[in-house]
Design an enzyme around this catalytic site. Structure first.
Site, PDB file in Angstrom:
ATOM      1  N   CYS A   5     -42.404 -10.727  49.306  1.00  0.00           N
ATOM      2  CA  CYS A   5     -42.756  -9.982  48.095  1.00  0.00           C
ATOM      3  C   CYS A   5     -43.417  -8.651  48.430  1.00  0.00           C
ATOM      4  O   CYS A   5     -43.419  -7.736  47.607  1.00  0.00           O
ATOM      5  CB  CYS A   5     -43.672 -10.817  47.200  1.00  0.00           C
ATOM      6  SG  CYS A   5     -45.261 -11.236  47.946  1.00  0.00           S
ATOM      7  N   ASN A   6     -43.961  -8.522  49.633  1.00  0.00           N
ATOM      8  CA  ASN A   6     -44.676  -7.298  49.984  1.00  0.00           C
ATOM      9  C   ASN A   6     -43.999  -6.455  51.049  1.00  0.00           C
ATOM     10  O   ASN A   6     -44.519  -5.394  51.402  1.00  0.00           O
ATOM     11  CB  ASN A   6     -46.102  -7.634  50.445  1.00  0.00           C
ATOM     12  CG  ASN A   6     -47.028  -7.850  49.272  1.00  0.00           C
ATOM     13  OD1 ASN A   6     -46.883  -7.212  48.232  1.00  0.00           O
ATOM     14  ND2 ASN A   6     -47.972  -8.764  49.409  1.00  0.00           N
ATOM     15  N   GLU A  46     -53.928 -13.560  55.744  1.00  0.00           N
ATOM     16  CA  GLU A  46     -53.272 -14.615  54.950  1.00  0.00           C
ATOM     17  C   GLU A  46     -52.261 -15.372  55.809  1.00  0.00           C
ATOM     18  O   GLU A  46     -51.615 -14.810  56.690  1.00  0.00           O
ATOM     19  CB  GLU A  46     -52.627 -14.012  53.694  1.00  0.00           C
ATOM     20  CG  GLU A  46     -51.568 -12.951  53.957  1.00  0.00           C
ATOM     21  CD  GLU A  46     -50.164 -13.474  53.772  1.00  0.00           C
ATOM     22  OE1 GLU A  46     -50.023 -14.676  53.536  1.00  0.00           O
ATOM     23  OE2 GLU A  46     -49.226 -12.679  53.887  1.00  0.00           O
ATOM     24  N   GLY A  47     -52.141 -16.665  55.518  1.00  0.00           N
ATOM     25  CA  GLY A  47     -51.347 -17.529  56.380  1.00  0.00           C
ATOM     26  C   GLY A  47     -49.873 -17.595  56.058  1.00  0.00           C
ATOM     27  O   GLY A  47     -49.066 -17.968  56.911  1.00  0.00           O
ATOM     28  N   ALA A  56     -41.307 -22.967  39.751  1.00  0.00           N
ATOM     29  CA  ALA A  56     -41.784 -24.222  40.346  1.00  0.00           C
ATOM     30  C   ALA A  56     -41.582 -24.230  41.855  1.00  0.00           C
ATOM     31  O   ALA A  56     -41.342 -25.278  42.453  1.00  0.00           O
ATOM     32  CB  ALA A  56     -41.067 -25.411  39.708  1.00  0.00           C
TER      33      ALA A  56
END
Length: 435
Positions: free
Chosen positions: A50-51, A114-115, A199
């Site tokens: 997403c980044n 972040e993992g 989900a």
């Protein structure tokens, strides 16, 4: 030939640009196929999150390889090079190596340490291997990057207490709730009417973080009821009501907080849809999907407050300062791993000479062994012949061990070149003629 990376990230491009370059799992094989058929690209792998979208490659020539990848990105995104180029970065050689180590270590993430990025790098390796796009160079580089990411998390405290995209989204909701009440603090979400659209993995993380912030009841909306129910069963302490995406309008009317995280390639919520919704209070929408699930035309719409992944920076910056010192320790590990890879890569320069030297000595061994065995006569048993042959191989290996070790050892390129030239001359190997 060289290693190169071309890409863009949250540091270089806003979400409206990043979403145009995002490559879904369904489209990954096609992207690999296009890149694999380019004669400038020898090996390639793709990291799409997403980044960031980053394409790692081993190319015949850096300039031509980078141009080929940029051409692919333009065609894939539908953007012209003049529009896209200001948002792209490209690194080669040592800079490219260091970059992928930093990415895997979480040092280049929006959320420092972040993992999830490590799992995404592992996925990049798997997809590259499954699509037969990676050879010995990228296999070594990217698997070492994964090892680097593991070292950063096990040997430093960078991953301890780090927020993720999902937890940052929940904190943003808390912060905005506080600000709406005139408070600069994170408020409890206990009384919020929460819905989550999607989900998948990110939605799972959202539920975990919402539960920890006091949310005990929510709606889970998905295209398929079965997947939503399966996720809900993993959270028996949260009252989760599952709905189909077809019933989204009901949640738009009755929720006070909605998170979206689907793999949809086009927005599922836009201004036209929301204008049909009658509400008595503001609806807060937080979209962590890329491509975005909520259209940009929703921002500024009366009665609705919309945020996307770029807005998470407001929360992230509150948590970063205390982690900067730990990040310095992680940077030292990245530098160390980068040196290890570059030393291995430089040692490959000696491989042609080593192979020719081994081949030359092996020819001598076989010739002299045959002469010796022919003089032994028929009384020399098969077992004795095997012993003598093993002896001859052992002698060759002993002779080769020291020079091969020294040729592969870390040293300057000029020193290795001198050593190679000496061996090639002394043994009349003729490497240049054979290449």
């Amino acid at each position: 030939m060289n290693i190169a990376v071309v890409g863009l990230s949250h540091r270089t491009a806003p979400v409206e640009v990043r979403e145009k370059l995002s490559i879904s799992d369904d489209n990954i094989p096609s992207a690999f196929n296009t890149l694999n058929t380019n004669d400038q690209i020898i090996e390639v792998s793709i990291l799409s999150t997403c980044n960031r979208l980053e394409i790692y490659s081993f190319v015949k020539n850096s300039d031509n390889g980078v141009k080929a990848i940029k051409d692919f990105l333009c065609k894939h995104s539908g953007l012209g090079i003049d529009e896209l180029d200001p948002h792209l970065f490209s690194y080669d050689q040592a800079e490219a190596v260091k970059h992928v180590m930093r990415v895997a270590g979480g040092l280049d993430s929006l959320v420092l340490g972040e993992g999830q990025i490590l799992s995404q790098v592992k996925k990049m390796v798997r997809l590259g291997q499954e699509n037969h796009s990676m050879g010995p160079i990228l296999n070594r580089l990217l698997t070492q990057a994964v090892s680097t990411g593991k070292r950063v998390r096990s040997e430093t405290n960078l991953g301890t207490g780090a927020v993720s995209i999902s937890s940052a989204a929940v904190e943003l909701a808390q912060l905005k709730l506080g600000q709406s009440e005139g408070k600069d603090e994170l408020m409890s979400l206990e009384r919020e009417k929460v819905s989550i659209v999607g989900a998948g993995r990110m939605s799972r993380l959202l539920i975990q973080h919402l539960q920890s912030k006091g949310c005990s009841k929510l709606k889970l909306i998905n295209r398929t009821f079965q997947r939503a129910e399966a996720l809900a069963l993993d959270f028996p302490d949260v009252d989760i009501h599952c709905q189909l995406l077809d019933d989204l309008d009901e949640s738009l009317r009755n929720s006070t907080l909605i998170f979206t995280s689907t793999a949809a390639e086009n927005p599922i919520i836009d201004a036209a849809r929301l204008k049909e919704v009658v509400r008595d209070e503001t609806l807060r929408l937080i979209d962590i999907g890329v491509p975005r699930n909520i259209s940009s035309d929703v921002k500024g719409l009366t009665g609705f407050e919309a945020h996307d992944v770029d807005d998470l920076q407001e929360v992230v910056s509150r948590n970063q300062e205390a982690r900067q010192q730990i990040a310095l320790e992680a940077e030292a590990l990245v530098d160390e791993e980068g040196r290890i890879f570059l030393e291995w890569w430089a040692s490959l320069e000696a491989v042609p000479t080593i192979n020719l030297l081994r081949s030359s000595l092996e020819s001598v061994r076989k010739e002299e062994l045959q002469k010796a065995l022919s003089r032994m006569g028929p009384d020399f048993s098969a077992r004795e012949r095997k012993v003598v042959e093993a002896l001859s191989k052992g002698i060759i290996n002993k002779i080769l061990h020291t020079p091969v070790t020294n040729l592969r050892a870390p040293q300057t390129s000029s020193n290795r070149k001198i050593s190679l030239e000496v061996i090639e001359t002394l043994f009349e190997l003729g490497v240049s003629e054979s290449e």
